[in-house]
Scaffold this active site. Structure first.
Site, short mmCIF file in Angstrom:
data_model
loop_
_atom_site.label_atom_id
_atom_site.label_comp_id
_atom_site.label_asym_id
_atom_site.label_seq_id
_atom_site.Cartn_x
_atom_site.Cartn_y
_atom_site.Cartn_z
N HIS A 306 0.85 -1.19 0.00
CA HIS A 306 0.00 0.00 0.00
C HIS A 306 0.88 1.23 0.00
CE1 HIS A 306 -3.12 2.86 1.13
NE2 HIS A 306 -3.96 1.94 0.69
N ASP A 363 -8.03 -5.06 -0.04
CA ASP A 363 -8.60 -5.84 -1.13
C ASP A 363 -8.23 -7.31 -1.11
OD1 ASP A 363 -10.10 -3.87 -2.33
OD2 ASP A 363 -8.34 -3.03 -3.33
N1 ACO Z 1 4.20 -7.60 -5.01
C1 ACO Z 1 5.54 -7.62 -5.14
N2 ACO Z 1 6.36 -6.55 -4.94
C2 ACO Z 1 5.75 -5.41 -4.58
C3 ACO Z 1 4.36 -5.29 -4.41
C4 ACO Z 1 3.58 -6.46 -4.64
N3 ACO Z 1 2.25 -6.41 -4.50
N4 ACO Z 1 4.05 -4.03 -4.06
C5 ACO Z 1 5.20 -3.36 -4.00
N5 ACO Z 1 6.24 -4.19 -4.31
C6 ACO Z 1 7.67 -3.85 -4.29
C7 ACO Z 1 8.05 -3.02 -5.52
O1 ACO Z 1 8.47 -3.86 -6.60
C8 ACO Z 1 9.16 -2.17 -4.97
O2 ACO Z 1 10.31 -2.98 -4.87
P1 ACO Z 1 11.78 -2.31 -5.06
O3 ACO Z 1 11.93 -1.34 -3.93
O4 ACO Z 1 12.72 -3.47 -5.00
O5 ACO Z 1 11.76 -1.64 -6.40
C9 ACO Z 1 8.71 -1.87 -3.54
O6 ACO Z 1 7.87 -2.99 -3.18
C10 ACO Z 1 7.92 -0.58 -3.40
O7 ACO Z 1 6.83 -0.63 -4.31
P2 ACO Z 1 6.19 0.64 -5.04
O8 ACO Z 1 5.44 0.18 -6.26
O9 ACO Z 1 7.23 1.70 -5.21
O10 ACO Z 1 5.17 1.12 -3.93
P3 ACO Z 1 3.99 2.12 -4.17
O11 ACO Z 1 3.72 2.74 -2.87
O12 ACO Z 1 4.28 3.02 -5.33
O13 ACO Z 1 2.78 1.17 -4.64
C11 ACO Z 1 0.92 -0.26 -4.62
C12 ACO Z 1 1.75 0.75 -3.83
C13 ACO Z 1 0.54 0.31 -6.00
C14 ACO Z 1 -0.37 -0.55 -3.87
C15 ACO Z 1 1.74 -1.54 -4.82
O14 ACO Z 1 2.10 -2.09 -3.56
C16 ACO Z 1 1.01 -2.60 -5.65
O15 ACO Z 1 1.09 -2.56 -6.88
N6 ACO Z 1 0.28 -3.56 -4.99
C17 ACO Z 1 -0.50 -4.53 -5.70
C18 ACO Z 1 -1.81 -3.90 -6.18
C19 ACO Z 1 -2.80 -3.67 -5.05
O16 ACO Z 1 -3.03 -4.54 -4.22
N7 ACO Z 1 -3.41 -2.48 -5.05
C20 ACO Z 1 -4.46 -2.12 -4.07
C21 ACO Z 1 -3.99 -1.04 -3.17
S1 ACO Z 1 -5.19 -0.71 -1.94
C22 ACO Z 1 -6.33 0.25 -2.72
O17 ACO Z 1 -6.11 0.94 -3.66
C23 ACO Z 1 -7.67 0.20 -2.18
#
Ligand code: ACO
Length: 423
Positions: A306, A363
């Site tokens: 998140h 979610d």
């Molecule tokens: N699976 C694997 N790796 C992940 C995930 C995941 N679900 N989420 C983040 N990471 C990793 C990224 O690859 C990144 O790794 P790095 O530092 O080695 O490059 C690190 O964790 C940080 O991730 P970011 O994408 O920079 O984090 P951000 O805060 O931008 O994104 C987000 C948050 C979009 C929710 C992300 O965690 C994601 O895509 N999750 C899956 C989709 C999801 O469940 N969305 C619902 C969110 S809740 C809502 O909107 C109601």
């Protein structure tokens, strides 16, 4: 304690005041930054940018705290109805018994839509994604209720809000009935708001429908948990569209489109699709954990991580419990719940997820409940939109009452410098 921040640039020092929130959060007020220095800030994804001051929702991602108008999400999910929470978010206080009764009556009175909306719905193919349909129907409401709201009139604002709270569940239910091929119906005024959601979605033309109290309780909780989440992608969209003085319904319709994406509200659909894919592939959760960690593999563990919660998502805890209750009560053994629990267990002890503070989000389990209720996967994000509606309205109303300027970010241009066409 400092009250301002100094910025030194080209041998000159500038002073920018600090703004303090009621929960001791600080921000730098840079309203005069460009005028004084010629500089702008660059912050893709707005990870460090506050777009407004707001009194609606407080969340502390480090400690897993979420409160609406000061009340904890745990307290509200346990002790309030969705419509009470909607009133709280929009108007700032929980309604008295009398106010609640009159609110419910007003919603009942407005619980119909122009019959011509049915022809808009009819013109979509059955395969159309319900979020696209919902966004279009919400825009369609404007055509049938064209008067613009004078935001300086509390009465007009109130009436527009009631209209939307009353009509939106009908649109959500109709998108579901379209998917299911059921005839379109209306609310039953003897039922509560949530009972009516279930009634309008599930009632079959040839049968009476009696809702299950455990399902209604879970639905009430789910919608409360989704009701607001401060300046997330769809809410920021609603505020920025509204800041051009586009109307309430148009702003909400834009919010629905923003919510649709799999990185935001669409994640609940993506979670179930992922769990189904893992099940079809033999249920090997370890394999998918490795895929999620592999930087050369685009696969992400949907429902994990998140932007703001870097400890745990307090909503996920409540939903996990509600999922167990619903599945037990309905006597459903869903193998994908076992896969979900297995993934969660592995992720919570895996250094990749622990180091990046990736926890199950709201979610991860919500789709499992919706599935148990018989809601098709592509409808999950519509359910999220129904829950988020009061938050969008509250944020739109606050933005208009604060008389915010039109939202218009700047950029650093990196394209070609001036050139001419060579003939
Ligand atoms: N699976 C694997 N790796 C992940 C995930 C995941 N679900 N989420 C983040 N990471 C990793 C990224 O690859 C990144 O790794 P790095 O530092 O080695 O490059 C690190 O964790 C940080 O991730 P970011 O994408 O920079 O984090 P951000 O805060 O931008 O994104 C987000 C948050 C979009 C929710 C992300 O965690 C994601 O895509 N999750 C899956 C989709 C999801 O469940 N969305 C619902 C969110 S809740 C809502 O909107 C109601």
């Amino acid at each position: 304690m400092s009250t301002s921040v100094k910025l030194t640039y080209n041998d000159k020092t500038y002073d920018f005041p600090l703004v303090k929130g009621s929960e001791d959060e600080y921000g730098i007020d840079i309203k005069q930054l460009r005028a004084q220095t010629g500089l702008i800030t660059l912050d893709p994804g707005y990870k460090n940018t506050g777009s407004c001051q707001s009194e609606i929702t407080f969340l502390n991602g480090e400690e897993g705290v979420l409160r609406y108008r000061g009340y904890s999400i745990e307290d509200l999910a346990e002790n309030a109805s969705f419509i009470e929470v909607a009133y709280l978010l929009i108007f700032g206080e929980l309604p008295s018994k009398k106010t609640l009764q009159s609110l419910e009556q007003k919603i009942h009175d407005d619980s119909y839509v122009d019959e011509d909306l049915k022809s808009i719905l009819k013109s979509f193919p059955k395969s159309a994604h319900p979020m696209g349909v919902l966004s279009s129907l919400t825009s369609g409401l404007i055509a049938f209720n064209p008067s613009s709201v004078d935001v300086n009139s509390e009465q007009e604002m109130f009436e527009a809000i009631i209209m939307l709270l009353a009509k939106f569940p009908i649109l959500c239910a109709w998108t579901h009935r379209k998917v299911k091929g059921l005839p379109l119906n209306y609310a039953n005024t003897s039922l509560s708001y949530i009972q009516n959601v279930a009634h309008m979605m599930f009632k079959k033309p040839h049968q009476d429908y009696t809702s299950n109290p455990i399902v209604i309780n879970a639905l009430n909780k789910l919608l409360i948990l989704h009701a607001d989440h401060e300046q997330n992608c769809s809410t920021s969209t609603v505020r920025i569209v509204g800041s051009s003085h586009a109307g309430l319904f148009a702003s909400i319709s834009a919010g629905i489109s923003a919510l649709w994406g799999p990185l935001h509200g669409g994640a609940n659909q993506a979670v179930i699709e992922m769990l189904e894919a893992i099940k079809a592939d033999g249920g090997d959760t370890a394999k998918y954990m490795e895929k999620a960690k592999d930087k050369n593999d685009p696969f992400r563990l949907m429902g994990f991580g998140h932007r703001v919660y870097k400890n745990f998502d307090p909503r996920a805890k409540i939903i996990k419990k509600a999922a167990d209750e619903v599945l037990n009560d309905l006597g459903i053994h869903d193998p994908i719940l076992d896969i979900a629990k297995g993934l969660e267990q592995q992720a919570l002890s895996d250094p990749y997820f622990v180091d990046r503070k990736l926890y199950p989000n709201v979610d991860f389990y919500s789709g499992i409940i919706y599935r148990a209720m018989g809601i098709p996967t592509e409808m999950f994000t519509v359910m999220f939109a129904l829950g988020r509606l009061p938050g969008w309205i509250a944020q739109w109303r606050e933005m208009r009452l604060q008389n915010e300027p039109i939202g218009r970010p700047r950029q650093i241009y990196t394209g070609a410098t001036q050139r001419t066409i060579q003939k």
